[in-house]
Scaffold this motif. Structure first.
Motif, PDB file in Angstrom:
ATOM      1  N   LEU A  82       0.809  -1.209   0.000  1.00  0.00           N
ATOM      2  CA  LEU A  82       0.000   0.000   0.000  1.00  0.00           C
ATOM      3  C   LEU A  82       0.848   1.268   0.000  1.00  0.00           C
ATOM      4  O   LEU A  82       0.520   2.246  -0.654  1.00  0.00           O
ATOM      5  N   MET A  83       1.947   1.276   0.754  1.00  0.00           N
ATOM      6  CA  MET A  83       2.804   2.456   0.852  1.00  0.00           C
ATOM      7  C   MET A  83       4.103   2.308   0.063  1.00  0.00           C
ATOM      8  O   MET A  83       5.009   3.138   0.187  1.00  0.00           O
ATOM      9  N   LEU A  84       4.194   1.267  -0.751  1.00  0.00           N
ATOM     10  CA  LEU A  84       5.459   0.995  -1.434  1.00  0.00           C
ATOM     11  C   LEU A  84       5.868   2.127  -2.373  1.00  0.00           C
ATOM     12  O   LEU A  84       7.053   2.363  -2.608  1.00  0.00           O
ATOM     13  N   GLY A  85       4.882   2.855  -2.893  1.00  0.00           N
ATOM     14  CA  GLY A  85       5.199   3.983  -3.763  1.00  0.00           C
ATOM     15  C   GLY A  85       6.022   5.059  -3.070  1.00  0.00           C
ATOM     16  O   GLY A  85       6.759   5.804  -3.723  1.00  0.00           O
ATOM     17  N   VAL A  96      18.048  -1.673   0.356  1.00  0.00           N
ATOM     18  CA  VAL A  96      17.087  -2.699  -0.038  1.00  0.00           C
ATOM     19  C   VAL A  96      15.882  -2.517   0.877  1.00  0.00           C
ATOM     20  O   VAL A  96      16.010  -2.562   2.101  1.00  0.00           O
ATOM     21  N   VAL A  97      14.714  -2.273   0.310  1.00  0.00           N
ATOM     22  CA  VAL A  97      13.511  -2.039   1.104  1.00  0.00           C
ATOM     23  C   VAL A  97      12.604  -3.258   1.007  1.00  0.00           C
ATOM     24  O   VAL A  97      12.144  -3.619  -0.071  1.00  0.00           O
ATOM     25  N   ALA A  98      12.358  -3.891   2.136  1.00  0.00           N
ATOM     26  CA  ALA A  98      11.437  -5.023   2.208  1.00  0.00           C
ATOM     27  C   ALA A  98      10.171  -4.556   2.913  1.00  0.00           C
ATOM     28  O   ALA A  98      10.229  -3.937   3.976  1.00  0.00           O
ATOM     29  N   SER A  99       9.014  -4.816   2.314  1.00  0.00           N
ATOM     30  CA  SER A  99       7.733  -4.437   2.914  1.00  0.00           C
ATOM     31  C   SER A  99       6.960  -5.714   3.215  1.00  0.00           C
ATOM     32  O   SER A  99       6.739  -6.543   2.324  1.00  0.00           O
TER      33      SER A  99
END
Length: 307
Positions: A82-85, A96-99
């Protein structure tokens, strides 16, 4: 119109890897659940690699620090993307971003949610080379309920561990807690004052966000909620924490959460481990938190401990 332009090639391409299973757990009915995360990183031009067989220019795939994003949503569950943008700026900064998705309060009661967060951290360490992650440099950040869980993970206690990916550490190196309800009991006490108001959102403790998280006997919910409050776990192993909270937050007033957490950290003699910023006029997750200035503040804080 025909023109020749030279845009250069300084900015690196981002790749999104979706639906990575990091854990298998049970819900309240005993049904098996695959818990998933998404990973956003700079690892070359993925579509070009498929078409041409290599990047242009060829990338040097060095290990990068990682940030685990923990979504909010009152512990009731939200889409992990949902907030990955809003995360591209962190990936552009070399992270490195892991959601992650974690079990909602309808699927499991506390401590399932912090168990899932710690499992996700261990998964990232166990699979670090696959996703170009330096396993010694992993931070956590989250908003609202995700801020609560990020602050909890930041305490680096040995509690609430599962057997999955055992042998790998669940310790966080740095944390950003965005307006998390870190004292669940204080918030319940405040919400309870309005139960007799017909226009109130809640009329029973068990229906509140915190009540759904804790579950079980309503008469003991507040007592049991003490174990779900990060303010009660402040200790010397806590990693450095950036706290962001708005002074106009109607859902999680800062005096019932971040003020208490920061005071506990100061009382423990660890004020040097916490930077607390109050955002003027900001509500609960309002747009002030996602301005470039605030994102750069977060990145600079992460850089101090991860780069």
């Amino acid at each position: 119109m025909k023109k020749i332009i030279n845009p250069g090639n300084q900015r690196k391409s981002l790749t999104l890897i979706d639906n990575i299973v990091y854990s298998n757990q049970k819900d309240l009915n005993g049904n098996s659940m695959d818990l998933k995360m998404s990973i956003l990183l700079q690892n070359g031009n993925s579509e070009m690699k498929l078409a041409a067989g290599e990047d242009d220019p060829k990338e040097n795939h060095e290990l990068k620090p990682a940030l685990l994003w923990i979504p909010g949503g009152g512990w009731r569950g939200v889409d992990k993307n949902l907030m990955l943008g809003e995360m591209s700026q962190f990936a552009d900064a070399g992270y490195v971003v892991a959601s992650m998705y974690y079990r909602s309060s309808a699927e499991a009661h506390f401590p399932a949610q912090i168990i899932d967060v710690k499992t996700a951290i261990r998964f990232l360490r166990a699979n670090a080379s696959k996703y170009e992650i330096d396993p010694n440099r992993i931070g956590v950040f989250g908003r609202s309920a995700g801020g609560h869980l990020a602050a909890f993970a930041a305490m680096n206690t040995d509690t609430f561990e599962s057997e999955e990916w055992s042998g790998w550490s669940s310790k966080a190196n740095v944390c950003c807690n965005m307006f998390g309800p870190t004292d669940v009991v204080a918030l319940m006490n405040e919400e309870e004052k309005s139960f007799n108001n017909p226009s109130s959102r809640w009329h029973r403790i068990e229906d509140t966000h915190g009540g759904k998280l804790i579950g079980g006997d309503p008469s003991t919910i507040k007592e049991r909620a003490k174990s779900a409050s990060p303010v009660n776990y402040v200790n010397p192993d806590m990693c450095p924490m950036l706290i962001l909270h708005g002074d106009n937050d109607p859902l999680v007033p800062l005096e019932l959460s971040s003020d208490i957490l920061y005071s506990r950290i100061k009382e423990a003699g660890m004020e040097e481990k916490a930077d607390y910023y109050i955002l003027k006029g900001a509500g609960h997750g309002s747009r002030e938190f996602f301005q470039d200035e605030i994102k750069q503040l977060m990145i600079s804080f992460f850089d101090q401990y991860l780069k």
